[in-house]
Design a protein around this motif. Structure first.
Motif, mmCIF file in Angstrom:
data_model
loop_
_atom_site.group_PDB
_atom_site.id
_atom_site.type_symbol
_atom_site.label_atom_id
_atom_site.label_comp_id
_atom_site.label_asym_id
_atom_site.label_seq_id
_atom_site.Cartn_x
_atom_site.Cartn_y
_atom_site.Cartn_z
ATOM 1 N N SER A 205 22.243 62.939 57.382
ATOM 2 C CA SER A 205 22.085 62.479 56.002
ATOM 3 C C SER A 205 21.239 61.219 55.887
ATOM 4 C CB SER A 205 23.455 62.222 55.372
ATOM 5 O OG SER A 205 24.211 63.407 55.310
ATOM 6 N N ASN B 175 32.375 60.196 44.587
ATOM 7 C CA ASN B 175 32.551 61.620 44.873
ATOM 8 C C ASN B 175 33.808 61.887 45.682
ATOM 9 O OD1 ASN B 175 30.162 62.389 43.604
ATOM 10 N ND2 ASN B 175 28.932 61.983 45.428
ATOM 11 N N LYS C 192 28.372 64.768 50.466
ATOM 12 C CA LYS C 192 29.056 64.842 49.168
ATOM 13 C C LYS C 192 29.906 66.092 49.038
ATOM 14 C CE LYS C 192 25.074 66.924 46.788
ATOM 15 N NZ LYS C 192 24.083 66.747 45.692
ATOM 16 N N GLU C 193 29.655 67.110 49.886
ATOM 17 C CA GLU C 193 30.443 68.341 49.844
ATOM 18 C C GLU C 193 31.594 68.341 50.847
ATOM 19 O OE1 GLU C 193 28.023 71.804 50.225
ATOM 20 O OE2 GLU C 193 26.494 71.085 48.803
ATOM 21 N N MET C 194 31.798 67.236 51.571
ATOM 22 C CA MET C 194 32.822 67.186 52.612
ATOM 23 C C MET C 194 34.099 66.520 52.115
ATOM 24 S SD MET C 194 30.409 66.345 55.918
ATOM 25 C CE MET C 194 31.774 66.399 57.081
ATOM 26 N N SER C 195 34.582 66.941 50.953
ATOM 27 C CA SER C 195 35.829 66.409 50.407
ATOM 28 C C SER C 195 37.020 67.001 51.159
ATOM 29 C CB SER C 195 35.939 66.719 48.920
ATOM 30 O OG SER C 195 35.889 68.118 48.708
ATOM 31 N N SER D 78 37.635 70.777 50.786
ATOM 32 C CA SER D 78 36.507 71.678 51.002
ATOM 33 C C SER D 78 36.699 72.462 52.299
ATOM 34 C CB SER D 78 35.203 70.882 51.069
ATOM 35 O OG SER D 78 35.145 70.119 52.264
ATOM 36 N N LYS E 106 27.278 70.394 56.397
ATOM 37 C CA LYS E 106 27.244 70.310 54.947
ATOM 38 C C LYS E 106 26.803 68.920 54.516
ATOM 39 C CE LYS E 106 28.912 74.433 54.011
ATOM 40 N NZ LYS E 106 28.131 75.435 53.263
ATOM 41 N N SER F 77 26.950 64.977 60.776
ATOM 42 C CA SER F 77 26.618 65.180 59.360
ATOM 43 C C SER F 77 26.118 63.886 58.739
ATOM 44 C CB SER F 77 27.850 65.687 58.604
ATOM 45 O OG SER F 77 28.253 66.961 59.059
#
Length: 478
Positions: free
Chosen positions: A157, A3, A302-305, A308, A299, A153
């Motif tokens: 997780s 990802n 996987k959304e912390m690219s 983003s 977040k 985060s």
């Protein structure tokens, strides 16, 4: 890991990743988890291998320098046993004795630098009963891997609710009651624009002076020694009920974050006055850490690219906040410390000073290299008296590797200061931890003064001694 599109040699180290892992600074985050039961080492190792390591590629990467002198993250094979340490201490001691051993253990862990040839994180198992827990799990992560937002985060997780693992975790509300300005006319926004411009110039100028020329006074909380931040620490931890803080919150119309910063400021001045009466009126500044991401709620990893609104890494800024003096008559009411902290931090947040400072660091980094920029950050820290960082944790009790946690806290050694304050919420309480250089001041005295400050504010709120000034609201962002 796919990802993140994380390929060898293609992931640059962020600016603060450079600064926190330089010849000037070596900053880490130490997370302390207090377990209700003794730690099962086999379960812990399985959790590290199958849950912790896969969270993010940074935990399987080392920092390398390419032919252009640029630092990059390079993935490597992780030998788990090289990252896990078990404390060997005589058995049969009292919880109080183990408290002292744990304090020494955390202090020693904080002073040790990470080797650069393996991923910069490690786990320490303290399988002895202290006053607060049956056993303690300590995870140390180099700050170049990520800031508190990133680490929290990651933590969220890989933990589960103790009451029902299938249910999602709940975090405290971050609602703000600030008045919305979206419906204002263009003319109505003109004064606000001028205010922002003025505050930006003032904040940026003051930040620059504080980072280069203007130092805080020498006081019981600031020695001015070059070795500040790299000497043994002693930890002083205290717990405050969020519900009791909400009582003050309702009286003042502020946030819990405003209240705890005001309590720390007032308690610090009380402690300084007890040690040296004149120091209670000395010039002292706190650096309040600010999360500069576009969003503040956590977040999924996987959304912390990188592109983003909530990227992984270090997205922080330092806000210079003067600690109010006892000599100022307007601060005779302890509740004024809450309002003053709120007013100043809001003013700093709404200006663009932190972004100009970030641009200045980029220019210094490009013209003179990352080490020069790290020296500037070091000056920012060294010239101030303390750092305050705040994280929001789960409302419910959680388990780590099937170990229920009674409590948790964190510390950030290496910040070139004599006193570091961290705050984290968990299970309806705020855990405030002071990392104080050994021999600087009595940690029990500091703890007592901060706790007294809270009681004095509660009594002032009970007596309805609420200041009548206009109140602004500060979002809980740290």
């Amino acid at each position: 890991m796919e990802n993140f599109n994380f390929r060898e040699g293609l992931e640059p180290v962020s600016p603060y990743g450079h600064y926190f892992n330089s010849s000037e600074l070596c900053v880490s985050i130490i997370c302390v988890f207090e377990s209700e039961i003794p730690i099962n080492l086999a379960h812990a190792m399985s959790w590290l291998q199958n849950v912790f390591l896969p969270i993010h590629p940074r935990f399987s990467s080392i920092m390398v320098t390419n032919e252009k002198g640029e630092k990059k993250w390079k993935m490597v094979e992780v030998e788990l046993e090289d990252h896990v340490n078990v404390s060997i201490i005589p058995t049969g001691l009292s919880p109080t004795a183990y408290d002292e051993h744990l304090d020494d253990c955390i202090s020693n862990i904080g002073m040790e630098k990470f080797p650069q040839n393996k991923p910069m994180w490690e786990v320490h198992v303290f399988n002895h009963p202290t006053s607060n827990a049956a056993a303690t799990l300590i995870i140390k992560v180099h700050h170049s891997i990520g800031d508190g937002y990133s680490v929290m985060s990651a933590f969220l997780s890989c933990v589960q609710r103790a009451d029902n693992p299938s249910l999602p975790l709940t975090l405290p509300s971050r609602r703000s009651t600030e008045a919305q300005s979206g419906n204002k006319s263009a003319w109505a926004r003109v004064p606000q624009l001028f205010s922002t411009v003025f505050n930006t110039a003032s904040d940026f100028g003051w930040s620059f002076l504080k980072s280069t020329l203007v130092e805080d006074d020498l006081t019981p909380i600031r020695s001015g020694d070059e070795g500040a931040g790299y000497l043994p620490l002693t930890l002083s931890s205290m717990t405050f009920s969020i519900d009791r803080m909400k009582y003050i919150k309702a009286k003042l119309g502020v946030t819990v974050n405003d209240i705890i910063v005001g309590i720390i400021f007032y308690g610090t001045r009380l402690c300084m006055q007890e040690i040296s009466h004149k120091s209670s009126n000395a010039d002292s500044t706190a650096l309040v850490l600010l999360n500069t991401r576009k969003v503040r709620n956590y977040k999924p990893i996987k959304e912390m690219s990188a592109d983003s609104e909530a990227p992984w890494g270090n997205r922080i800024a330092f806000l210079h906040v003067p600690i109010p003096k006892f000599s100022d008559p307007k601060f005779s009411n302890p509740l004024e410390y809450v309002l003053e902290a709120q007013k100043i931090i809001k003013k700093r947040r709404t200006s663009l000073g932190v972004y100009l400072t970030d641009k200045l660091l980029d220019i210094v980094k490009k013209l003179r290299g990352p080490e020069a920029a790290a020296r500037y950050v070091h000056g920012t820290l060294r010239n101030s008296s303390m750092t305050i960082s705040n994280m929001i944790g789960p409302v419910e009790q959680v388990t780590v590797a099937n170990h229920p946690l009674k409590g948790l806290y964190f510390m950030t050694p290496g910040l070139a200061q004599n006193v570091t304050i961290t705050i984290v919420s968990y299970m309806g309480n705020l855990r405030v931890t002071a990392g104080i250089e050994k021999g600087l001041l009595d940690p029990k005295k500091f703890k007592s003064c901060v706790e007294n400050a809270f009681q004095m504010m509660l009594k002032a709120a009970d007596r309805d001694e609420v200041p009548t000034k206009k109140i602004f609201n500060l979002k809980a962002t740290l």
